[in-house]
Write an enzyme that holds these catalytic residues in place. Structure first.
Site, mmCIF file in Angstrom:
data_model
loop_
_atom_site.group_PDB
_atom_site.id
_atom_site.type_symbol
_atom_site.label_atom_id
_atom_site.label_comp_id
_atom_site.label_asym_id
_atom_site.label_seq_id
_atom_site.Cartn_x
_atom_site.Cartn_y
_atom_site.Cartn_z
ATOM 1 C CD GLU A 271 -2.978 1.340 2.133
ATOM 2 O OE1 GLU A 271 -3.262 0.328 2.809
ATOM 3 O OE2 GLU A 271 -3.574 2.425 2.239
ATOM 4 C CD GLU B 89 1.998 8.507 4.216
ATOM 5 O OE1 GLU B 89 2.665 9.495 3.871
ATOM 6 O OE2 GLU B 89 0.909 8.193 3.717
ATOM 7 C CG ASP C 70 9.671 9.210 -3.169
ATOM 8 O OD1 ASP C 70 8.998 8.411 -3.853
ATOM 9 O OD2 ASP C 70 9.715 10.428 -3.400
ATOM 10 C CG ASP D 166 -0.751 13.943 -1.588
ATOM 11 O OD1 ASP D 166 -1.432 14.439 -0.682
ATOM 12 O OD2 ASP D 166 0.213 13.187 -1.367
ATOM 13 C CE LYS E 125 -3.518 26.551 -5.978
ATOM 14 N NZ LYS E 125 -2.687 27.114 -4.937
ATOM 15 C CG ASP F 39 -11.836 12.882 -3.780
ATOM 16 O OD1 ASP F 39 -10.618 12.949 -4.050
ATOM 17 O OD2 ASP F 39 -12.370 13.543 -2.861
ATOM 18 C CB THR G 121 -8.650 6.014 3.880
ATOM 19 O OG1 THR G 121 -9.080 6.921 2.858
ATOM 20 C CG2 THR G 121 -8.313 4.685 3.262
HETATM 21 C C1 LIG Z 1 -4.084 12.370 0.275
HETATM 22 S S1 LIG Z 1 -3.150 11.364 1.340
HETATM 23 C C2 LIG Z 1 -4.138 9.875 1.421
HETATM 24 C C3 LIG Z 1 -3.806 9.039 2.619
HETATM 25 C C4 LIG Z 1 -4.610 7.750 2.761
HETATM 26 N N1 LIG Z 1 -4.361 6.838 1.679
HETATM 27 C C5 LIG Z 1 -6.082 8.068 2.851
HETATM 28 O O1 LIG Z 1 -6.821 7.698 1.915
HETATM 29 O O2 LIG Z 1 -6.487 8.645 3.873
HETATM 30 C C6 LIG Z 1 -1.819 10.847 0.274
HETATM 31 C C7 LIG Z 1 -0.652 10.262 1.059
HETATM 32 O O3 LIG Z 1 0.354 9.814 0.151
HETATM 33 C C8 LIG Z 1 1.624 10.069 0.731
HETATM 34 N N2 LIG Z 1 2.617 10.117 -0.354
HETATM 35 C C9 LIG Z 1 2.646 10.998 -1.381
HETATM 36 N N3 LIG Z 1 3.695 10.758 -2.178
HETATM 37 C C10 LIG Z 1 4.355 9.688 -1.644
HETATM 38 C C11 LIG Z 1 5.535 8.990 -2.014
HETATM 39 N N4 LIG Z 1 6.236 9.333 -3.099
HETATM 40 N N5 LIG Z 1 5.927 7.962 -1.244
HETATM 41 C C12 LIG Z 1 5.222 7.611 -0.132
HETATM 42 N N6 LIG Z 1 4.099 8.256 0.277
HETATM 43 C C13 LIG Z 1 3.673 9.283 -0.471
HETATM 44 C C14 LIG Z 1 1.437 11.413 1.447
HETATM 45 O O4 LIG Z 1 2.374 11.609 2.482
HETATM 46 C C15 LIG Z 1 0.010 11.290 1.963
HETATM 47 O O5 LIG Z 1 -0.035 10.818 3.302
#
Ligand SMILES: C[S@@+](CC[C@H](N)C(=O)[O-])C[C@H]1O[C@@H](n2cnc3c(N)ncnc32)[C@H](O)[C@@H]1O
Length: 239
Positions: free
Chosen positions: A62, A87, A114, A137, A141, A173, A210
């Site tokens: 995940e 994460e 990462d 994410d 924009k 979404d 989530t």
């Molecule tokens: C919008 S949040 C969604 C979190 C969770 N999946 C949820 O649905 O509540 C996106 C997550 O992806 C993580 N993330 C973004 N780019 C990442 C990367 N390159 N490697 C690991 N995590 C990453 C961010 O830190 C963030 O916590």
């Protein structure tokens, strides 16, 4: 496309907004005391899944697990599946560690690096039965869209790491993001769609709940679920 050391440099754009923010004392304590019990530290060599996760028969990853709610729930439901959660957001990792510890979960490892580095350096080809990416994410924009995690290079990397018949689930979404990802997935010769319709499927089972799923549901946003499987047929792969 060859994913090489030099290739790594091509995507150094950050896909996340922040790694740190307000962290509770309990999350901080969890990072100090529990991370070493669950962490998969970043190394340069591919892991042997059966050694890192003894007694498991499937391997799921995940990416961007947030606070680990779904990750921990899935792991508890599927004890013979090895779960690697990735994460970068440290308060979220702290919360996930607390959940893992409280529930005595044994089949999860956590990486705080990462996801692109983890996949490139540590995950062997043809090894992953399931990729789960929930609410990446969205970077709404236009000038930020290059920061979206799921782009063609990333999908190519995931497909290489997928075992035949393995699946990749991406839920968002953001309609714009969903359509961008759909186009990339559809173009990939090694993936077959398991999504019934072109657009949203909207199946909101418990495992996909989530923080961001709840936000989407509260604001009445449409949720897009893209589910693809790696086909047995191998088109020319460059890895
Ligand atoms: C919008 S949040 C969604 C979190 C969770 N999946 C949820 O649905 O509540 C996106 C997550 O992806 C993580 N993330 C973004 N780019 C990442 C990367 N390159 N490697 C690991 N995590 C990453 C961010 O830190 C963030 O916590």
């Amino acid at each position: 496309m060859t994913i090489s050391e030099s290739g790594r440099k091509q995507y150094r754009v950050k896909t996340y907004a922040r790694r740190e923010s307000r962290i509770t004392p309990a999350q901080k304590k969890a990072l100090t005391e529990l991370l070493s019990l669950y962490e998969l530290p970043l190394t340069d060599s591919p892991i042997r899944v059966s050694e890192v996760f003894p007694g498991t028969s499937r391997f799921a990853i995940e990416i961007g697990f947030g606070d680990g709610e779904t990750l921990v729930h899935r792991a508890q439901q599927n004890k013979t599946t090895a779960y690697l959660g990735i994460e970068v957001y440290r308060p979220g990792v702290g919360k996930c560690l607390l959940r893992l510890h409280k529930n005595n979960v044994k089949n999860v490892r956590v990486s705080t690096n990462d996801a692109r580095d983890v996949l490139l350096q540590q995950v062997p080809s043809n090894a992953v039965n399931e990729f789960i990416i929930l609410f990446p994410d969205p970077w709404p924009k236009v000038r930020h869209r290059k920061r979206r995690l799921v782009n063609s290079e990333f999908v190519e990397l995931c497909v290489d790491r997928l075992a035949i018949g393995g699946t990749i689930l991406i839920v968002t979404d953001s309609s714009n993001y969903a359509h961008q990802v759909l186009e990339i997935l559809e173009k990939n010769p090694n993936l077959d769609s398991m999504t019934p319709g072109q657009d949203a499927v909207g199946v909101q089972d418990k495992l996909r709940q989530t923080r961001y799923a709840r936000k989407a549901s509260q604001s009445g946003s449409q949720v897009f679920e893209l589910l693809y499987t790696r086909s047995a047929y191998l088109s020319a792969r460059n890895h």
